[in-house]
Design an enzyme around this catalytic site. Sequence first.
Site, PDB file in Angstrom:
ATOM      1  CD  GLU A   1      58.214  85.066-118.075  1.00 16.30           C
ATOM      2  OE1 GLU A   1      57.780  85.916-117.277  1.00 16.30           O
ATOM      3  OE2 GLU A   1      57.653  83.977-118.285  1.00 16.30           O
TER       4      GLU A   1
ATOM      5  CB  CYS B   1      60.144  86.328-114.858  1.00 18.97           C
ATOM      6  SG  CYS B   1      59.564  88.022-114.681  1.00 18.97           S
TER       7      CYS B   1
ATOM      8  CB  CYS C   1      56.116  89.597-114.505  1.00 22.67           C
ATOM      9  SG  CYS C   1      56.253  88.706-116.068  1.00 22.67           S
TER      10      CYS C   1
ATOM     11  CD  GLU D   1      54.347  82.945-119.911  1.00 18.48           C
ATOM     12  OE1 GLU D   1      54.097  82.725-118.707  1.00 18.48           O
ATOM     13  OE2 GLU D   1      54.290  84.077-120.413  1.00 18.48           O
TER      14      GLU D   1
END
Length: 673
Positions: free
Chosen positions: A359, A361, A439, A343
Amino acid sequence: MNQKEYSKPLNLRRVDVTDTFWKKEMELIRKEVIPYQWEALNDRVEGAAPSYCMRNFKIASKLTKERSLHKDVPKLIDINLNGFEFLPEEENKLENRFYGYVFQDSDFSKWIEAVAYSLTQHPDEQLEKIADEAIDLVCEAQQPNGYLDTFYIINDMNKVFTNLRDHHELYCFGHLAEGAVAYYQATGKDKLLDAARRYADYIDSVFGTEEGKCKGYPGHEIAEMALVRLYDVTGETKYLKLSEYFINQRGQKPYYFDLEFKVEPKDRDELRYLYNQAHLPVREQKEAVGHAVRATYLYSGMADLARVTKDESLYEACVNLWDSIVDRKMYITGGIGGTHMGEAFSFDYDLPNDTAYAETCASIGLVFFARRMLEMKADSRFADVMERTLYNGVLSGMALDGKSFFYVNPLEVNPLACKKDERKQHVKASRQKWFGCACCPPNIARLVSSIGSYAYTESENTLYVHLYMGANIQKTVGDHSLHVKIESGFPWNGNVTLEIEASTPIESTIALRIPDWCDTYTISKLQDDERTIRDGYLYITKTWEGKEELQLDFLMKSKIVHANPNVRENTGKVAIVRGPIVYCLEGVDNGEDLHLIQIEEKNCIIEEALGKIEEESIIKLTVSGEKAVVKDEEVALYRTKPLEYKKEVFTLIPYYTWANRGESEMSVWIRQK
């Protein structure tokens, strides 16, 4: 750094967001996402991956009570503490044990933070009651020494802080502290804040440079910025010092993770240290590397510490890392993290579209970093990225109805490839109800609910407007206050009105960002000595008296954007943006095989027209171009004749709205004729 330029976010209780666009998003969070997430945290969403978050707190609370009565309560089950605990396949197999990932506690903390911000904008007695009861349960699990992490409370307290690299205790603490501060500031209730302080005090007793203390630091960062926030609200310098310790200790030799796992230097995996941003002391790091979320959380903590301690060397390190991200490693949408391997950030200019990780987040982390850079220096380059990321890389992570989410945000999608190509299986063509590793959804909720603190910051005499969104703001200047009412047409038009009202004459400054996408703007007539431009901000300094109005108009028109030639994926392609919004082709409007489309080199944009995606009011773009004609009888894999093209008109929609009308292809970058 110039001290006079320092600012801080406005207290959300002095900001009432009224913006047409963002208020809708905030209401979506309040009415749909926060209740939905509470059901998810309690495993009551049919068809969604279980969370077990609140269940773990219930078990940990029960154990804590039993241990207070009986000193020798055994741990519930022997497990391998060097690995994750994954979810069971069937509900009826549940035992009194920990379920989920080691960081499952953080889902509660992010939820309570979103609740706190929502309460500042819309008081809700029932929601606050639910939150208070959840806080009671969480606090019941806290150990007498202050420790609070259900993974070890349930499994084995003898293993506390023995795997800092992988087990996220300090990460969970960071989110707990962030949520606790937010809830205290929103409601005045300090029960969770006291719990976070007790946990911080225990961490402070364990870590440090003193003899006998642990010399480690978080594997997944966030504690660094959470501790600064805890310091800001309590005034306790030990929390600031603890943040400073974690930041300064990172990357020092001998590497702590080598010591933790008894790794010999010859056996060291250097990529692992890059993954954790622990390969060098932070002031020597010039390239953004490793796990993108961890990185931006670390950089945000570094910026916080630089601001509070006025550490010039740390600020320069933040600037270097910012430039590394924005100049060489960021997607046009504000997405970051080019590879699903870890990631992580890839090498410079490696920004694949169809295998992007990006991502949600990570984009949120970039927004955190941007605002903290703005707090040190109002430079429009930070706010421009923050705006682009919010409207594109962040909002794309949530469906228009707030009931499903993207973890990964690609810039090109072929649904068939997502299902049949293992290299692209991390990419989804439709949003998911929930995730075992959840998350992103609560992260979106806490960011959108607190959007006012990103739009505006303040110094003693200056109100900074970084994002143009409608709001009513109370700005205190000495013993007096200005009421500032903002109305905005963003992101669909550049019309902005500011109404400034002062009950008594007040000399103050309002700093207005000039967006990088705007070539021309107008503003109400001002005296030359009342205005100055610096670092992309228009500063208006005057004595405000009675009620005055400022009219701004930022010319917002569609533009064709080319990527740096070093971005090999986008050679011969263009993207189209309008104001802060990035656009894309979607198969729903244009048929499949989007890769066969090419648009005109000049004057391809025919029309900007109001439209809707589901119930979302948007501006659609119509462009001229052509699409290759593929005949059914063509079966040869290779050919010598060029493709035939047919002129067509194509529709582009805002990137954040894609995948709301069923599965289909999508592409941001389009071939140019």
